[in-house]
Design a protein around this motif. Structure first.
Motif, PDB file in Angstrom:
ATOM      1  N   GLU A  71       0.872  -1.178   0.000  1.00  0.00           N
ATOM      2  CA  GLU A  71       0.000   0.000   0.000  1.00  0.00           C
ATOM      3  C   GLU A  71       0.908   1.227   0.000  1.00  0.00           C
ATOM      4  N   ASP A  72       0.314   2.394  -0.146  1.00  0.00           N
ATOM      5  CA  ASP A  72       1.069   3.626   0.067  1.00  0.00           C
ATOM      6  C   ASP A  72       1.678   3.581   1.463  1.00  0.00           C
ATOM      7  N   ALA A  73       2.967   3.859   1.564  1.00  0.00           N
ATOM      8  CA  ALA A  73       3.622   3.789   2.875  1.00  0.00           C
ATOM      9  C   ALA A  73       2.947   4.728   3.870  1.00  0.00           C
ATOM     10  N   SER A  74       2.469   5.863   3.373  1.00  0.00           N
ATOM     11  CA  SER A  74       1.900   6.850   4.293  1.00  0.00           C
ATOM     12  C   SER A  74       0.619   6.349   4.964  1.00  0.00           C
ATOM     13  N   LEU A  75      -0.082   5.406   4.327  1.00  0.00           N
ATOM     14  CA  LEU A  75      -1.281   4.844   4.957  1.00  0.00           C
ATOM     15  C   LEU A  75      -0.925   4.231   6.315  1.00  0.00           C
ATOM     16  N   PHE A  76       0.175   3.476   6.343  1.00  0.00           N
ATOM     17  CA  PHE A  76       0.570   2.815   7.601  1.00  0.00           C
ATOM     18  C   PHE A  76       1.150   3.827   8.586  1.00  0.00           C
ATOM     19  N   MET A  77       1.905   4.781   8.052  1.00  0.00           N
ATOM     20  CA  MET A  77       2.509   5.773   8.950  1.00  0.00           C
ATOM     21  C   MET A  77       1.423   6.559   9.662  1.00  0.00           C
ATOM     22  N   ARG A  78       0.397   6.934   8.916  1.00  0.00           N
ATOM     23  CA  ARG A  78      -0.687   7.721   9.517  1.00  0.00           C
ATOM     24  C   ARG A  78      -1.535   6.902  10.472  1.00  0.00           C
ATOM     25  N   SER A  79      -1.834   5.665  10.092  1.00  0.00           N
ATOM     26  CA  SER A  79      -2.770   4.896  10.922  1.00  0.00           C
ATOM     27  C   SER A  79      -2.081   4.262  12.119  1.00  0.00           C
ATOM     28  N   ILE A  80      -0.938   3.656  11.903  1.00  0.00           N
ATOM     29  CA  ILE A  80      -0.279   2.931  12.995  1.00  0.00           C
ATOM     30  C   ILE A  80       0.388   3.909  13.954  1.00  0.00           C
ATOM     31  N   GLY A  81       0.893   5.019  13.413  1.00  0.00           N
ATOM     32  CA  GLY A  81       1.499   6.036  14.268  1.00  0.00           C
ATOM     33  C   GLY A  81       3.005   6.115  14.061  1.00  0.00           C
ATOM     34  N   GLN A  82       3.526   7.330  14.016  1.00  0.00           N
ATOM     35  CA  GLN A  82       4.961   7.539  13.749  1.00  0.00           C
ATOM     36  C   GLN A  82       5.838   6.975  14.856  1.00  0.00           C
ATOM     37  N   GLU A 135       8.748   2.982  13.076  1.00  0.00           N
ATOM     38  CA  GLU A 135      10.126   3.440  13.289  1.00  0.00           C
ATOM     39  C   GLU A 135      11.164   2.449  12.788  1.00  0.00           C
ATOM     40  N   LYS A 136      10.896   1.146  12.988  1.00  0.00           N
ATOM     41  CA  LYS A 136      11.984   0.181  12.756  1.00  0.00           C
ATOM     42  C   LYS A 136      11.647  -0.976  11.829  1.00  0.00           C
ATOM     43  N   GLU A 137      10.368  -1.271  11.632  1.00  0.00           N
ATOM     44  CA  GLU A 137      10.068  -2.593  11.100  1.00  0.00           C
ATOM     45  C   GLU A 137       9.443  -2.630   9.710  1.00  0.00           C
ATOM     46  N   MET A 138       9.105  -1.474   9.135  1.00  0.00           N
ATOM     47  CA  MET A 138       8.401  -1.515   7.853  1.00  0.00           C
ATOM     48  C   MET A 138       9.353  -1.722   6.685  1.00  0.00           C
TER      49      MET A 138
END
Ligand SMILES: [Zn+2]
Ligand SMILES: [Zn+2]
Length: 414
Positions: A45-56, A62-65
């Motif tokens: 998916e767009d990386a930003s989808l996970f950054m926004r939903s899961i949290g920075q 931070e480490k695992e994506m």
């Protein structure tokens, strides 16, 4: 050069493949009973989808994506979990409007760059479900009980259900502030905690390094607003009404930012691992935060590899009955076509004395002795031998591979 599977990945075959299939099949049956329907989303998916939903400020982001650019420079990520993708799909297809009480399940590969250890891989499998549009505590209880049923279906019934409430946007900010104040005066926080103190102070509660260093840590239970308190009490009494034994665990915060109110983890009671077999919680704001309608939601996921480990330790396969293996052999090469046609026929229809069979052979160009050796090697219970004299009378020989006896049988009666 000899290739090996990349570090943290594994090939699933033999008994493990059987177990995975069994787990997936059982879970589909249970999801269906609870009224959940399947959804399959892309692996990236767009990386930003996970950054926004899961949290920075989370381990995952931070480490695992696994983040990468495609040939057009789009920043994509292999999915580290299922919830964000499902919320994205739900909004994209307007299911938040057309199907406001949607129940969905998914099953598939997830990717996290973690240190590999038992039951923990960089490419792993999750089975999960999301329940949208129901803010009732009954939805929380239903999802917890469903997760418990999935584990029971593969023989895991010695479990501990841990639950907690993380409050809502009304009461959590005050608890966060209290925590920041409390931990700011603490000495010797680990690097992760020191860094997270301002952004994600709840994570300090479940830090494995710093646990036990602190006394009289503020407890969320004392900061819940009346709505959250009532809600949590209802979840607990609903769980009691279906004999679900749980422990309220103040340290349970889960690693992700989007949770509100109920969170839970189910751990095995028979393995020493503290890793959750299944976990989840409520996330009432995420659908709206990602651009959808105000839609309450509750979900969970289980880690298939961890569940398999636990299932094997309680003897998942002790009562497993494989299909009977039948080998088709030819004593004369010219009977090959007839034997082949017979093999396909019994694959399609089964044998008159057993419908649950796996069929092997015939093999061209090998002596009968070698064919029988092969039948032993694959642990066939019977070998059906096509030999000229018998075949001319419409018959074959059935060899019992255990006691080496054989009988004649009429082909058309098999
Ligand atoms: Zn609240
Ligand atoms: Zn720490």
């Amino acid at each position: 050069m000899n290739y090996r599977s990349p570090r943290g990945t594994h090939d699933i075959f033999g008994i493990n493949a059987l177990g995975m299939s069994l787990l997936e099949q059982k879970s589909k049956e249970i999801f269906k009973k609870y009224g959940f329907e399947e959804i399959r989303t892309p692996i990236f998916e767009d990386a930003s989808l996970f950054m926004r939903s899961i949290g920075q400020a989370t381990d995952i982001v931070e480490k695992e994506m696994y983040v990468f650019e495609d040939r057009k420079g789009r920043k994509l990520a292999l999915r580290p979990e299922g919830t964000a993708s499902l919320v994205r799909a739900c909004i994209e297809h307007r299911m938040d409007i057309s199907n406001p009480a949607g129940k969905f399940f998914y099953s598939g590969e997830m990717f996290r760059y973690e240190r590999p250890q038992a039951g923990r891989y960089r490419q792993f499998h999750q089975i999960g479900a999301e329940y949208y549009g129901n803010s009732s505590p009954a939805a929380d209880a239903e999802v917890i009980v469903l997760a418990q049923d999935l584990l029971a279906a593969v023989g895991i019934d010695k479990i501990n259900v841990h639950i907690n409430s993380l409050g809502c946007e009304k009461c959590r900010p005050f608890f966060r502030k209290t925590l920041i104040k409390y931990f700011s005066s603490a000495q010797g926080l680990c690097d992760d905690c020191a860094r997270r103190l301002k952004n994600n102070p709840l994570r300090l509660l479940d830090c494995k390094i710093d646990a036990g260093k602190f006394i009289e840590v503020p407890q969320m239970a004392n900061y819940l607003c009346d709505g959250c308190k009532d809600n949590f009490n209802s979840v607990k009494s609903l769980l009691k009404s279906v004999d679900c034994v749980y422990t309220v665990d103040e340290k349970l915060v889960r690693g992700l930012d989007y949770y509100t109110r109920t969170v839970f983890e189910i751990r095995s009671d028979s393995t020493s691992s503290q890793d959750a077999l299944a976990a989840g919680g409520r996330y009432d704001n995420l659908v709206e935060e990602l651009g959808g309608h105000d839609t309450p939601a509750m979900g969970f996921a289980l880690g298939s590899e961890r569940v398999m480990l636990a299932a094997q330790s309680v003897g998942l396969f002790n009562n497993f009955k494989d299909s009977e293996k039948i080998f088709i052999a030819i004593a004369d090469q010219e009977l090959f076509n007839g034997a082949f046609a017979f093999a396909v026929k019994i694959v399609r229809n089964g044998l008159s004395f057993n419908k649950d069979i796996s069929v092997f052979g015939p093999i061209n160009g090998k002596s009968l002795t070698n064919q029988l050796k092969y039948a032993d090697k694959i642990q066939a219970s019977k070998t059906i031998v096509f030999a000229k004299t018998e075949f001319e009378n419409g018959k074959v020989l059935i060899k019992n591979m255990k006691d080496k006896t054989q009988i004649e049988a009429v082909i058309n009666e098999l």
